[in-house]
Design a protein around this motif. Structure first.
Motif, PDB file in Angstrom:
ATOM      1  N   ASN A 107      51.762  57.352  23.918  1.00  0.00           N
ATOM      2  CA  ASN A 107      50.685  57.596  22.938  1.00  0.00           C
ATOM      3  C   ASN A 107      49.345  57.615  23.675  1.00  0.00           C
ATOM      4  O   ASN A 107      48.548  56.696  23.585  1.00  0.00           O
ATOM      5  CB  ASN A 107      50.703  56.481  21.870  1.00  0.00           C
ATOM      6  N   SER A 108      49.134  58.677  24.439  1.00  0.00           N
ATOM      7  CA  SER A 108      47.995  58.751  25.360  1.00  0.00           C
ATOM      8  C   SER A 108      46.661  58.936  24.624  1.00  0.00           C
ATOM      9  O   SER A 108      46.614  59.204  23.413  1.00  0.00           O
ATOM     10  CB  SER A 108      48.188  59.909  26.339  1.00  0.00           C
ATOM     11  N   VAL A 109      45.595  58.784  25.375  1.00  0.00           N
ATOM     12  CA  VAL A 109      44.234  58.977  24.844  1.00  0.00           C
ATOM     13  C   VAL A 109      44.061  60.422  24.381  1.00  0.00           C
ATOM     14  O   VAL A 109      44.458  61.361  25.068  1.00  0.00           O
ATOM     15  CB  VAL A 109      43.179  58.649  25.935  1.00  0.00           C
ATOM     16  N   LYS A 110      43.469  60.559  23.196  1.00  0.00           N
ATOM     17  CA  LYS A 110      43.131  61.892  22.684  1.00  0.00           C
ATOM     18  C   LYS A 110      41.626  62.105  22.913  1.00  0.00           C
ATOM     19  O   LYS A 110      40.801  61.477  22.231  1.00  0.00           O
ATOM     20  CB  LYS A 110      43.446  62.006  21.187  1.00  0.00           C
ATOM     21  N   PRO A 111      41.244  62.904  23.909  1.00  0.00           N
ATOM     22  CA  PRO A 111      39.836  63.041  24.291  1.00  0.00           C
ATOM     23  C   PRO A 111      38.879  63.345  23.142  1.00  0.00           C
ATOM     24  O   PRO A 111      37.778  62.789  23.087  1.00  0.00           O
ATOM     25  CB  PRO A 111      39.850  64.180  25.320  1.00  0.00           C
ATOM     26  N   ASP A 112      39.286  64.225  22.200  1.00  0.00           N
ATOM     27  CA  ASP A 112      38.389  64.569  21.090  1.00  0.00           C
ATOM     28  C   ASP A 112      38.100  63.349  20.217  1.00  0.00           C
ATOM     29  O   ASP A 112      36.939  63.087  19.849  1.00  0.00           O
ATOM     30  CB  ASP A 112      39.013  65.684  20.227  1.00  0.00           C
ATOM     31  N   HIS A 113      39.149  62.609  19.884  1.00  0.00           N
ATOM     32  CA  HIS A 113      38.979  61.411  19.061  1.00  0.00           C
ATOM     33  C   HIS A 113      38.209  60.336  19.839  1.00  0.00           C
ATOM     34  O   HIS A 113      37.327  59.662  19.292  1.00  0.00           O
ATOM     35  CB  HIS A 113      40.350  60.875  18.622  1.00  0.00           C
ATOM     36  N   PHE A 114      38.563  60.199  21.105  1.00  0.00           N
ATOM     37  CA  PHE A 114      37.889  59.222  21.968  1.00  0.00           C
ATOM     38  C   PHE A 114      36.386  59.519  22.027  1.00  0.00           C
ATOM     39  O   PHE A 114      35.550  58.604  21.983  1.00  0.00           O
ATOM     40  CB  PHE A 114      38.500  59.300  23.376  1.00  0.00           C
ATOM     41  N   ASN A 115      36.032  60.810  22.084  1.00  0.00           N
ATOM     42  CA  ASN A 115      34.620  61.221  22.155  1.00  0.00           C
ATOM     43  C   ASN A 115      33.876  60.868  20.868  1.00  0.00           C
ATOM     44  O   ASN A 115      32.685  60.493  20.905  1.00  0.00           O
ATOM     45  CB  ASN A 115      34.514  62.728  22.436  1.00  0.00           C
ATOM     46  N   LYS A 116      34.544  60.981  19.728  1.00  0.00           N
ATOM     47  CA  LYS A 116      33.904  60.624  18.458  1.00  0.00           C
ATOM     48  C   LYS A 116      33.546  59.141  18.431  1.00  0.00           C
ATOM     49  O   LYS A 116      32.472  58.751  17.969  1.00  0.00           O
ATOM     50  CB  LYS A 116      34.837  60.974  17.284  1.00  0.00           C
ATOM     51  N   ILE A 117      34.474  58.327  18.916  1.00  0.00           N
ATOM     52  CA  ILE A 117      34.200  56.886  18.970  1.00  0.00           C
ATOM     53  C   ILE A 117      33.061  56.604  19.950  1.00  0.00           C
ATOM     54  O   ILE A 117      32.155  55.827  19.655  1.00  0.00           O
ATOM     55  CB  ILE A 117      35.463  56.105  19.411  1.00  0.00           C
ATOM     56  N   PHE A 118      33.145  57.268  21.105  1.00  0.00           N
ATOM     57  CA  PHE A 118      32.110  57.067  22.130  1.00  0.00           C
ATOM     58  C   PHE A 118      30.730  57.441  21.598  1.00  0.00           C
ATOM     59  O   PHE A 118      29.759  56.720  21.821  1.00  0.00           O
ATOM     60  CB  PHE A 118      32.423  57.900  23.376  1.00  0.00           C
ATOM     61  N   ARG A 119      30.637  58.549  20.876  1.00  0.00           N
ATOM     62  CA  ARG A 119      29.334  58.993  20.374  1.00  0.00           C
ATOM     63  C   ARG A 119      28.753  57.969  19.401  1.00  0.00           C
ATOM     64  O   ARG A 119      27.544  57.699  19.410  1.00  0.00           O
ATOM     65  CB  ARG A 119      29.452  60.366  19.713  1.00  0.00           C
ATOM     66  N   LYS A 120      29.626  57.378  18.560  1.00  0.00           N
ATOM     67  CA  LYS A 120      29.153  56.349  17.620  1.00  0.00           C
ATOM     68  C   LYS A 120      28.614  55.133  18.376  1.00  0.00           C
ATOM     69  O   LYS A 120      27.561  54.591  18.044  1.00  0.00           O
ATOM     70  CB  LYS A 120      30.292  55.915  16.685  1.00  0.00           C
ATOM     71  N   GLU A 121      29.361  54.722  19.401  1.00  0.00           N
ATOM     72  CA  GLU A 121      28.928  53.569  20.201  1.00  0.00           C
ATOM     73  C   GLU A 121      27.654  53.899  20.976  1.00  0.00           C
ATOM     74  O   GLU A 121      26.766  53.066  21.120  1.00  0.00           O
ATOM     75  CB  GLU A 121      30.039  53.157  21.177  1.00  0.00           C
ATOM     76  N   TRP A 122      27.584  55.131  21.450  1.00  0.00           N
ATOM     77  CA  TRP A 122      26.425  55.565  22.234  1.00  0.00           C
ATOM     78  C   TRP A 122      25.155  55.601  21.376  1.00  0.00           C
ATOM     79  O   TRP A 122      24.073  55.225  21.823  1.00  0.00           O
ATOM     80  CB  TRP A 122      26.713  56.931  22.835  1.00  0.00           C
ATOM     81  N   GLU A 123      25.297  56.046  20.146  1.00  0.00           N
ATOM     82  CA  GLU A 123      24.132  56.157  19.258  1.00  0.00           C
ATOM     83  C   GLU A 123      23.525  54.797  18.932  1.00  0.00           C
ATOM     84  O   GLU A 123      22.366  54.708  18.524  1.00  0.00           O
ATOM     85  CB  GLU A 123      24.527  56.887  17.977  1.00  0.00           C
ATOM     86  N   LYS A 124      24.288  53.730  19.127  1.00  0.00           N
ATOM     87  CA  LYS A 124      23.756  52.383  18.897  1.00  0.00           C
ATOM     88  C   LYS A 124      22.648  52.038  19.902  1.00  0.00           C
ATOM     89  O   LYS A 124      21.847  51.143  19.675  1.00  0.00           O
ATOM     90  CB  LYS A 124      24.882  51.346  18.992  1.00  0.00           C
ATOM     91  N   ASN A 125      22.602  52.755  21.025  1.00  0.00           N
ATOM     92  CA  ASN A 125      21.567  52.525  22.037  1.00  0.00           C
ATOM     93  C   ASN A 125      20.232  53.159  21.656  1.00  0.00           C
ATOM     94  O   ASN A 125      19.215  52.890  22.300  1.00  0.00           O
ATOM     95  CB  ASN A 125      22.012  53.099  23.392  1.00  0.00           C
ATOM     96  N   GLY A 126      20.256  54.026  20.645  1.00  0.00           N
ATOM     97  CA  GLY A 126      19.011  54.666  20.213  1.00  0.00           C
ATOM     98  C   GLY A 126      18.553  55.788  21.117  1.00  0.00           C
ATOM     99  O   GLY A 126      17.402  56.224  21.056  1.00  0.00           O
ATOM    100  N   ILE A 127      19.437  56.270  21.985  1.00  0.00           N
ATOM    101  CA  ILE A 127      19.096  57.375  22.889  1.00  0.00           C
ATOM    102  C   ILE A 127      19.787  58.637  22.390  1.00  0.00           C
ATOM    103  O   ILE A 127      21.006  58.658  22.211  1.00  0.00           O
ATOM    104  CB  ILE A 127      19.538  57.069  24.332  1.00  0.00           C
ATOM    105  N   PHE A 128      19.006  59.693  22.193  1.00  0.00           N
ATOM    106  CA  PHE A 128      19.566  60.932  21.652  1.00  0.00           C
ATOM    107  C   PHE A 128      20.165  61.768  22.769  1.00  0.00           C
ATOM    108  O   PHE A 128      19.530  62.014  23.793  1.00  0.00           O
ATOM    109  CB  PHE A 128      18.479  61.743  20.944  1.00  0.00           C
ATOM    110  N   ALA A 129      21.411  62.175  22.577  1.00  0.00           N
ATOM    111  CA  ALA A 129      22.075  63.067  23.526  1.00  0.00           C
ATOM    112  C   ALA A 129      22.408  64.369  22.808  1.00  0.00           C
ATOM    113  O   ALA A 129      22.951  64.357  21.702  1.00  0.00           O
ATOM    114  CB  ALA A 129      23.347  62.420  24.062  1.00  0.00           C
ATOM    115  N   ALA A 130      22.065  65.484  23.425  1.00  0.00           N
ATOM    116  CA  ALA A 130      22.345  66.787  22.812  1.00  0.00           C
ATOM    117  C   ALA A 130      23.846  66.994  22.640  1.00  0.00           C
ATOM    118  O   ALA A 130      24.306  67.584  21.669  1.00  0.00           O
ATOM    119  CB  ALA A 130      21.749  67.904  23.670  1.00  0.00           C
ATOM    120  N   LYS A 131      24.609  66.441  23.586  1.00  0.00           N
ATOM    121  CA  LYS A 131      26.059  66.593  23.517  1.00  0.00           C
ATOM    122  C   LYS A 131      26.698  65.509  24.372  1.00  0.00           C
ATOM    123  O   LYS A 131      26.162  65.104  25.400  1.00  0.00           O
ATOM    124  CB  LYS A 131      26.475  67.981  24.026  1.00  0.00           C
ATOM    125  N   THR A 132      27.857  65.018  23.928  1.00  0.00           N
ATOM    126  CA  THR A 132      28.624  64.056  24.729  1.00  0.00           C
ATOM    127  C   THR A 132      30.033  64.592  24.919  1.00  0.00           C
ATOM    128  O   THR A 132      30.479  65.486  24.192  1.00  0.00           O
ATOM    129  CB  THR A 132      28.698  62.674  24.045  1.00  0.00           C
TER     130      THR A 132
END
Length: 322
Positions: A107-132
């Motif tokens: 049951n390996s990592v699914k990059p698309d789903h993993f990226n959605k989680i990462f973006r949520k965690e990343w947005e907690k830093n208050g830094i805007f990224a055009a794309k992750t």
């Protein structure tokens, strides 16, 4: 002394701007490193969240060998595998690494789903990224979120983070962040210090640039001095003891020659080469202008032009004290 002073000022301001550029570069580099650290922290948190989500979908039993352990046995289906660690590892971390190893196969990592989680965690830093994005690698085979294998090349990318006990699986996160976002998150104290330095440096630079408008007087236009005799070359006027002294233009040039000459001595040839270079026999002119020059300064007996027979003429001060 004017020229060395200007060179010193120019050098001082140049060094000031170099220091400012280095200060900006260092601050930007440090803040970029801080942003990257936040990315790594977000990636780690994302790995933990994704791990728990995938762990809930499968059943893995383990038998720990101690609180801080050197190895762990994994039983999955009918197989048992023992994994040893290079250093003693805490039980909970060892368990996660072992489970990640099993899940990478089932049951390996699914990059698309993993990226959605990462973006949520990343947005907690208050830094805007055009794309992750996420780069997942298992057994040296890379899978990119959104099938985007190009954008990360111009983005800020975290180091490779191994996530399983056998180091067969890894994740990397990347984010396209504009430089203004990095500047915005600079520590306020540091940012205001740089702004203050820039304002002072700009003010000093502009002040220096205004000075050349006054134009430095060329050395050839500086007054000539001999005792209290002053020749103002620009206006072609002679002052002795601060009193104006009428003098003909040619006599003025002749007097300037005397002042500039070594030991204030001139031969006829010296005078001829400067004042009448094309004339073969200027002796009469030389004698005439020596006489009129003597007349011009006759009211100031301390200054005399004497004839040295067979040699030339010399300008002297008859007394050393004025």
């Amino acid at each position: 002394m004017k020229k060395p002073t200007n060179l010193f000022n120019f050098g001082f301001i140049t060094v000031g701007w170099i220091v400012f550029i280095l200060l900006c570069y260092t601050t930007f580099k440090d803040e970029k490193a801080n942003v990257l650290k936040k990315m790594k922290d977000s990636l780690q948190e994302t790995t933990n969240i994704d791990y728990q989500e995938r762990l809930n979908k499968i059943l893995i039993s383990y038998r720990p060998l101690g609180r801080k352990i050197k190895g762990i046995q994994i039983k999955c289906a009918d197989s048992i595998e023992t994994i040893y660690f290079e250093d003693s590892t805490h039980e909970s971390l060892a368990t996660q690494l072992a489970n990640q190893y099993v899940m990478a196969q089932t049951n390996s990592v699914k990059p698309d789903h993993f990226n959605k989680i990462f973006r949520k965690e990343w947005e907690k830093n208050g830094i805007f990224a055009a794309k992750t994005g996420i780069i997942y690698c298992h057994n040296k085979k890379k899978v990119f979120s959104d099938n985007d294998s190009i954008s990360f090349q111009s983005a800020l990318v975290t180091p490779v983070q191994m996530i399983d006990a056998r180091q067969t699986a890894s994740v990397q996160a990347w984010a396209m962040i504009h430089w203004t976002e990095i500047v915005k998150h600079t520590v306020p104290k540091v940012l205001w210090s740089i702004i203050a330095y820039f304002i002072v440096l700009l003010w000093v630079s502009l002040s220096f640039l205004k000075k050349p408008l006054k134009k430095d007087i060329p050395e050839s236009h500086l007054p000539k001095q001999f005792g209290k005799m002053t020749l103002k070359l620009e206006s072609k006027k002679l002052y002795i003891n601060d009193q104006p002294c009428p003098i003909a233009p040619t006599d003025f040039k002749l007097l300037a020659l005397f002042i500039n000459a070594p030991e204030h001595f001139l031969t006829k040839e010296d005078i001829k080469n400067v004042l009448w270079p094309k004339e073969d026999k200027p002796d009469n002119k030389i004698h005439s202008h020596i006489s009129t020059l003597k007349s011009s300064i006759k009211n100031f007996p301390k200054y005399q032009i004497i004839t040295e027979p067979g040699k030339g003429y010399r300008l002297i001060l008859s007394q050393t004290n004025e």
